[in-house]
Scaffold this active site. Sequence first.
Site, PDB file in Angstrom:
ATOM      1  CE  LYS A   1      41.935  16.005  34.861  1.00  0.00           C
ATOM      2  NZ  LYS A   1      41.324  16.454  33.597  1.00  0.00           N
TER       3      LYS A   1
ATOM      4  CB  SER B   1       6.446  38.898  40.738  1.00  0.00           C
ATOM      5  OG  SER B   1       5.440  39.358  41.620  1.00  0.00           O
TER       6      SER B   1
ATOM      7  CE  LYS C   1       9.774  41.379  44.771  1.00  0.00           C
ATOM      8  NZ  LYS C   1      10.028  42.561  43.891  1.00  0.00           N
TER       9      LYS C   1
ATOM     10  CG  ASN D   1      38.683  17.050  36.906  1.00  0.00           C
ATOM     11  OD1 ASN D   1      39.889  17.115  36.682  1.00  0.00           O
ATOM     12  ND2 ASN D   1      37.829  16.402  36.132  1.00  0.00           N
TER      13      ASN D   1
ATOM     14  CB  SER E   1      37.877  12.656  33.959  1.00  0.00           C
ATOM     15  OG  SER E   1      37.723  12.356  32.587  1.00  0.00           O
TER      16      SER E   1
ATOM     17  CB  THR F   1      54.898  39.554  42.991  1.00  0.00           C
ATOM     18  OG1 THR F   1      56.236  39.407  42.505  1.00  0.00           O
ATOM     19  CG2 THR F   1      54.952  39.821  44.500  1.00  0.00           C
ATOM     20  CG  HIS F   2      54.649  40.098  38.523  1.00  0.00           C
ATOM     21  ND1 HIS F   2      54.209  41.159  37.766  1.00  0.00           N
ATOM     22  CD2 HIS F   2      55.354  40.642  39.555  1.00  0.00           C
ATOM     23  CE1 HIS F   2      54.650  42.297  38.303  1.00  0.00           C
ATOM     24  NE2 HIS F   2      55.330  42.013  39.386  1.00  0.00           N
TER      25      HIS F   2
ATOM     26  CD  GLN G   1       6.706  41.873  39.401  1.00  0.00           C
ATOM     27  OE1 GLN G   1       5.786  42.293  40.096  1.00  0.00           O
ATOM     28  NE2 GLN G   1       6.495  41.264  38.257  1.00  0.00           N
TER      29      GLN G   1
ATOM     30  CE1 TYR H   1       7.314  48.440  43.064  1.00  0.00           C
ATOM     31  CE2 TYR H   1       5.549  48.959  41.527  1.00  0.00           C
ATOM     32  CZ  TYR H   1       6.420  48.050  42.089  1.00  0.00           C
ATOM     33  OH  TYR H   1       6.386  46.757  41.667  1.00  0.00           O
TER      34      TYR H   1
ATOM     35  CG  ASN I   1       3.581  50.811  45.472  1.00  0.00           C
ATOM     36  OD1 ASN I   1       3.489  49.743  44.849  1.00  0.00           O
ATOM     37  ND2 ASN I   1       3.154  51.955  44.987  1.00  0.00           N
TER      38      ASN I   1
ATOM     39  CD  GLU J   1      37.517  23.045  37.730  1.00  0.00           C
ATOM     40  OE1 GLU J   1      37.557  23.201  36.504  1.00  0.00           O
ATOM     41  OE2 GLU J   1      37.426  21.925  38.284  1.00  0.00           O
TER      42      GLU J   1
END
Length: 470
Positions: free
Chosen positions: A294, A34, A336, A296, A288, A166-167, A333, A328, A121, A301
């Site tokens: 553009k 690890s 992580k 963006n 872009s 709303t919606h 492990q 344990y 442990n 995003e």
Amino acid sequence: MAARKQGGGKAGNRMWGGRYKMGPAEIMEKINASIGFDKRLYAQDIAGSLAHCDMLVARKIITAADGRAIKRGLKQVKAEIESGRFKFSTKLEDIHLNVESRLTEIIGPAGGRLHTARSRNDQVALDVRLWVRDTIDRVEPMLADLQAALIDRAQEHAATIMPGFTHLQTAQPITFGHHLLAYVEMFGRDRGRLADCRARLNVSPLGAAALAGSPHPIDPRKTARALGFDGPMANSLDAVSDRDYVVEFVAAASLTAVHLSRLSEEIVIWCSAPFRFISLSDAFTTGSSIMPQKRNPDAAELARGKVGRIVGAFVALCTMMKGLPLTYGKDMQEDKEPLFDAADSLELCVAAMAGMVRDLKANPERMRAVAAADYSVATDLADWLVRKLGLPFRQAHHVTGALVAMAAEKDVPLDGLTLQQMRTIEPKITRDVFKVLTVEASVAARKSLGGTAPANVARAVADARKRFAR
Ligand code: ARG
């Protein structure tokens, strides 16, 4: 056959290989190690070892001279890691064995005394607990900073009118400041969840050793105190097998990420050409490679998209822990990488969001125009019929519906109808009705507790500053 190939030489692992005649298969070494990711725990690992060492000396389990050598060696190991000189070894599996092995190289056999009355442990349980605690102590103020950014913008836009949806259909006019303060509440709850998680995780597993406790005269209260914990954990089996704090932190991170993704989505929509409610500067947009016009909103995003990996980490952790027998298991492990990835993603997204909130430029004319369209003050008209004419709300709703239909047919807003035209539907209507048919009047009237009126928002800003002070 590659899986059968032996690695590690005939001596086996020099940290635990006493009963072994040969080293692990190459593939065993690969699946077992690890160190590639848990090297991130080095500072917590060394802090835990320093506290453990002090306790061993205080309880005369090791000599003061050995204790001094161990502490000096640990500090050197830390310096080597921080300067990039340290050679991490996969053969030594993880951060714990890498540090201990180097310690012994530096100070000799006394290094081998550090692990008295301790196991990897309780050591790893401690390290991860400390890491989560450090992370919360970093992220929580970042969320407070994001709130501060939102509150500042809310103050600036306390009276800026926008459509409330709303919606995603125009519902009623609201103020932009009020909208931003809604997110301040969400991030406030997120901070609360992180604080709860921190309070619950703040107990020390040290002293549980492998699982059953230790026959040495240890003092778990002392190590707990030294590491800033409220005290030691009550049950040694729980101490080494509990990963609730990882799951809780990532659960809190998931919900925070959900909130960030909602705000991100709004930013993306608001920036779009059909909306044009806000714009982001060059600092928070990208161009872009083919379309020169553009801009963006990539940061928004990505903050919207990263929720996937954070919630994914939550699912991975719960799935990994479910059905694990006490205590344990090496499965643990696997906690992580999802934890680190979720924490890294969260920090990035919170910081990027604070940046965008400070950067965005509102377009109040456009917001107001959209807010005024689509009969957004229809509810105000219905409420006027209730308050001034005493109509039952259901009937007022009906009358208003007929007025909206008439206005739509003539392609005018509600206040584009004449009084005579309105009276063909409800004869008792008076000229007074026109007072409630503007978006300004609509928001100003919503003075109820938690409502959108500019005067409310100004007060809510002051209140939020107090409640969410850093
Ligand atoms: N690398 C291990 C982990 O992350 C450390 C604990 C290993 N304990 C053991 N008995 N093998 O969980």
